[in-house]
Scaffold this motif. Structure first.
Motif, short mmCIF file in Angstrom:
data_model
loop_
_atom_site.label_atom_id
_atom_site.label_comp_id
_atom_site.label_asym_id
_atom_site.label_seq_id
_atom_site.Cartn_x
_atom_site.Cartn_y
_atom_site.Cartn_z
N SER A 9 0.82 -1.23 0.00
CA SER A 9 0.00 0.00 0.00
C SER A 9 0.85 1.27 0.00
CB SER A 9 -0.93 -0.01 1.22
OG SER A 9 -1.75 1.13 1.20
N HIS A 10 1.91 1.29 0.83
CA HIS A 10 2.79 2.47 0.85
C HIS A 10 4.16 2.16 0.25
CE1 HIS A 10 -0.21 3.00 4.13
NE2 HIS A 10 -0.35 4.16 3.53
N GLY A 11 4.21 1.11 -0.55
CA GLY A 11 5.44 0.78 -1.28
C GLY A 11 5.55 1.67 -2.52
N ARG A 38 -12.19 6.01 -12.00
CA ARG A 38 -13.54 5.72 -11.47
C ARG A 38 -13.44 5.06 -10.10
NH1 ARG A 38 -15.99 1.81 -15.06
NH2 ARG A 38 -17.79 1.96 -13.73
N ARG A 39 -12.46 4.22 -9.89
CA ARG A 39 -12.30 3.54 -8.60
C ARG A 39 -11.95 4.51 -7.48
NH1 ARG A 39 -8.75 1.16 -4.87
NH2 ARG A 39 -7.38 2.79 -5.57
N GLN A 40 -11.34 5.63 -7.85
CA GLN A 40 -10.90 6.56 -6.81
C GLN A 40 -11.99 7.49 -6.31
OE1 GLN A 40 -6.96 8.14 -8.43
NE2 GLN A 40 -6.63 7.44 -6.34
N GLY A 44 -17.28 9.40 0.73
CA GLY A 44 -16.97 8.55 1.88
C GLY A 44 -15.55 8.03 1.92
N ARG A 45 -14.77 8.37 0.87
CA ARG A 45 -13.39 7.91 0.88
C ARG A 45 -12.54 8.84 1.74
NH1 ARG A 45 -10.66 4.35 -3.06
NH2 ARG A 45 -10.26 3.60 -0.98
N GLY A 46 -11.41 8.33 2.23
CA GLY A 46 -10.57 9.11 3.15
C GLY A 46 -9.56 9.99 2.43
N LYS A 47 -8.62 10.52 3.20
CA LYS A 47 -7.64 11.49 2.68
C LYS A 47 -6.66 10.88 1.66
CE LYS A 47 -8.02 15.41 5.33
NZ LYS A 47 -8.73 15.08 6.58
N ARG A 48 -6.45 9.60 1.77
CA ARG A 48 -5.45 8.97 0.89
C ARG A 48 -5.81 9.18 -0.59
NH1 ARG A 48 -2.04 4.19 0.90
NH2 ARG A 48 -0.78 4.46 -0.98
N MET A 49 -7.09 9.20 -0.87
CA MET A 49 -7.51 9.34 -2.27
C MET A 49 -7.20 10.72 -2.83
SD MET A 49 -8.30 6.58 -3.59
CE MET A 49 -7.01 5.94 -2.54
N GLN A 50 -6.94 11.70 -1.92
CA GLN A 50 -6.51 13.01 -2.43
C GLN A 50 -5.01 13.01 -2.74
OE1 GLN A 50 -7.92 15.54 0.75
NE2 GLN A 50 -9.94 14.60 0.51
N SER A 131 -2.17 -6.58 2.62
CA SER A 131 -3.60 -6.94 2.72
C SER A 131 -4.50 -5.72 2.48
CB SER A 131 -3.91 -7.56 4.08
OG SER A 131 -3.67 -6.62 5.11
N SER A 132 -3.91 -4.54 2.47
CA SER A 132 -4.66 -3.29 2.23
C SER A 132 -5.44 -3.32 0.91
CB SER A 132 -3.67 -2.13 2.18
OG SER A 132 -4.25 -1.02 1.53
N ALA A 133 -6.57 -2.65 0.92
CA ALA A 133 -7.39 -2.58 -0.30
C ALA A 133 -6.78 -1.69 -1.38
CB ALA A 133 -8.78 -2.07 0.05
N ARG A 134 -5.63 -1.13 -1.10
CA ARG A 134 -4.91 -0.43 -2.17
C ARG A 134 -4.68 -1.38 -3.36
NH1 ARG A 134 -4.06 3.71 -4.99
NH2 ARG A 134 -2.04 3.92 -5.92
N GLU A 135 -4.53 -2.65 -3.05
CA GLU A 135 -4.26 -3.65 -4.09
C GLU A 135 -5.38 -3.72 -5.12
OE1 GLU A 135 -4.28 -7.95 -5.64
OE2 GLU A 135 -5.77 -7.01 -4.38
N GLU A 335 -4.77 6.36 12.00
CA GLU A 335 -4.43 7.69 11.51
C GLU A 335 -5.46 8.20 10.52
OE1 GLU A 335 -0.54 6.66 10.08
OE2 GLU A 335 -0.52 5.56 11.96
N ARG A 336 -5.85 7.37 9.59
CA ARG A 336 -6.85 7.78 8.61
C ARG A 336 -7.57 6.54 8.08
NH1 ARG A 336 -2.22 9.44 4.23
NH2 ARG A 336 -1.62 7.32 3.80
N SER A 337 -8.77 6.77 7.60
CA SER A 337 -9.56 5.65 7.08
C SER A 337 -10.69 6.16 6.19
CB SER A 337 -10.13 4.85 8.24
OG SER A 337 -10.96 3.82 7.74
C1 EPS Z 1 -6.60 1.13 3.32
C2 EPS Z 1 -6.42 2.27 4.08
C3 EPS Z 1 -6.37 3.62 3.48
C4 EPS Z 1 -7.16 3.57 2.17
C5 EPS Z 1 -6.55 2.50 1.30
C6 EPS Z 1 -6.86 1.17 1.88
O1 EPS Z 1 -5.05 3.97 3.12
P1 EPS Z 1 -4.02 4.71 4.14
O2 EPS Z 1 -3.72 3.67 5.17
O3 EPS Z 1 -2.85 5.07 3.29
O4 EPS Z 1 -4.77 5.87 4.66
O5 EPS Z 1 -7.22 4.81 1.54
O6 EPS Z 1 -7.08 2.55 0.00
C7 EPS Z 1 -6.25 2.97 -1.00
C8 EPS Z 1 -5.09 3.53 -0.84
C9 EPS Z 1 -6.83 2.72 -2.32
O7 EPS Z 1 -6.19 3.07 -3.32
O8 EPS Z 1 -7.96 2.22 -2.37
C10 EPS Z 1 -6.57 -0.20 3.95
O9 EPS Z 1 -6.11 -0.32 5.08
O10 EPS Z 1 -7.04 -1.17 3.33
#
Ligand code: EPS
Length: 387
Positions: A9-11, A38-40, A44-50, A131-135, A335-337
């Motif tokens: 996810s943060h690689g 479209r996926r982004q 309801g999405r958190g700060k990471r999407m910005q 395991s993060s949904a970033r995948e 931290e964020r979600s």
């Molecule tokens: C995720 C936690 C959040 C989400 C991430 C999935 O990321 P972060 O820990 O960096 O705040 O934003 O989703 C994505 C980055 C994405 O592209 O969908 C988690 O823990 O699964």
């Protein structure tokens, strides 16, 4: 056709390698980027999407806008990596660099604890990063290639939201194009304008409460010919492959085809779809309660699949857990979600289903050249229509 994804996810980046795509399929990075963007989106999405602006780099398998028949590799950079280079870098740690942001506190509902037990990681960052949904961005990239192929074969697919936190969209019967247009314009990707605001309010309130909510996504497909998949062996039943793929999406806990679980409390006469015939269509069903499948094969009717997503388990409202080092109980903090990711997940589901459909078509009509495959599908459609 199959694919693998790699990446944390943060690689540095996410990588997708797809093997088995026939040669001479028109494919551009715009086809994939449209899906990634479209996926982004979604309320309801958190700060990471910005932070992330997902754009693909096609690094192999495509030349001058056409597939080569060789493996296709797709790379999506993680813009957030620049803040994580010390923490996520691949080089061995030196004496002057201390390991930071070690995770010893497993979050309930995540893969953290089970993954640590399985792989022997005492720093659960080694689990949660993968395991993060970033995948799902990498999976959408694979699905976008499949969707491009399906589109060329006259098969259209659309994912949208049916329910968020108990607020349900009505059943609205629309052709696929309208489903695509309406869901695309909705911040929560619903077809039902009447409850759109309620869904957004529910997400906002949930966020304020430090909680999260899930819901139901639906994928609708038009144009699949009848008889794709098979009844002869369990692992060739296309409905089971599709539902398996849906449940493999992060946080998805179940899937149903057509009326699904509702069938449990209905009579047989209320569940099965009567068969009819006319010259123009050939055989068809008068209704589509079974969602486009009978006997593990497509019926030629639209495919309708639902997937249920649990609320994201990362909560501002902490749940109790136990530190793996001290064995002390603690309240999980974050931290964020994302308060709700169902709109984005409906896009992921669309792409995951698209991949299974394209794969099944290629199994049934194997060909190294896309134009020949296209002709074979057209001939098959005609054969089925005239049956
Ligand atoms: C995720 C936690 C959040 C989400 C991430 C999935 O990321 P972060 O820990 O960096 O705040 O934003 O989703 C994505 C980055 C994405 O592209 O969908 C988690 O823990 O699964």
């Amino acid at each position: 056709m199959r694919y693998l994804t790699a990446g944390e996810s943060h690689g540095k980046e996410l990588t997708t390698i797809i093997e088995g795509v026939p040669a001479q399929l028109p494919l551009t990075k715009e086809d994939i980027n449209e899906s990634l963007l479209r996926r982004q989106k979604g309320h309801g999405r958190g700060k990471r999407m910005q932070i992330e602006k997902d754009l693909v780099d096609i690094t192999s398998g495509v030349r001058h806008g056409y597939t080569l028949g060789s493996p296709i590799s797709l790379v999506v950079k993680n813009d957030d990596y620049k803040h994580w280079t010390d923490i996520m870098g691949e080089d061995p740690l030196t004496e002057d660099v201390k390991l930071r942001r070690v995770v010893t506190r497993p979050r309930p509902g995540h893969a953290d604890l089970n993954g640590a037990l399985k792989y022997g990681h005492r720093d659960m960052r080694n689990v949660l990063e993968r395991s993060s949904a970033r995948e799902t961005a990498a999976r959408v990239a694979a699905g976008a290639v499949a969707k491009t192929m399906l589109k060329q074969l006259g098969i259209e697919i659309c994912g949208y939201v049916k329910e968020i936190g108990g607020i349900r969209a009505r059943e609205i019967d629309l052709p696929i194009r309208e489903r695509q247009t309406i869901s695309e314009q909705s911040p929560v990707r619903t077809l039902d304008k009447e409850i759109e605001q309620q869904m957004m309010d529910k997400i906002d309130q949930t966020k304020k409460d430090g909680d999260s909510i899930g819901g139901v996504a639906e994928v609708y497909v038009e144009g699949m010919p009848a008889g794709i998949g098979s009844y002869v062996h369990y692992d060739r039943k296309l409905d089971s492959r599709i539902t398996g793929a849906v449940v493999s999406i992060n946080a998805f806990k179940g899937a149903e085809i057509g009326i699904g679980f509702e069938a449990a409390h209905k009579y047989g006469s209320e569940v099965h779809d009567e068969i009819a015939w006319n010259e123009e269509r050939g055989f068809y069903r008068k209704t589509n309660r079974l969602g486009g499948f009978e006997g593990g094969m497509t019926t030629g009717m639209p495919i309708v699949v639902k997937g249920v997503m649990k609320p994201i388990p990362t909560l501002y409202k902490p749940l109790q857990s136990v530190d793996i080092e001290t064995k002390e109980p603690f309240n999980a903090s974050i931290e964020r979600s994302d308060a709700c990711a169902v709109p984005a997940a409906s896009v992921v589901m669309e792409h995951v289903v698209a991949f299974e459909l394209a794969k099944a078509i290629l199994e049934q009509f194997p060909n190294d050249r896309f134009p020949v495959l296209k002709e074979a599908i057209e001939a098959y459609r005609e054969e089925v229509r005239c049956f």
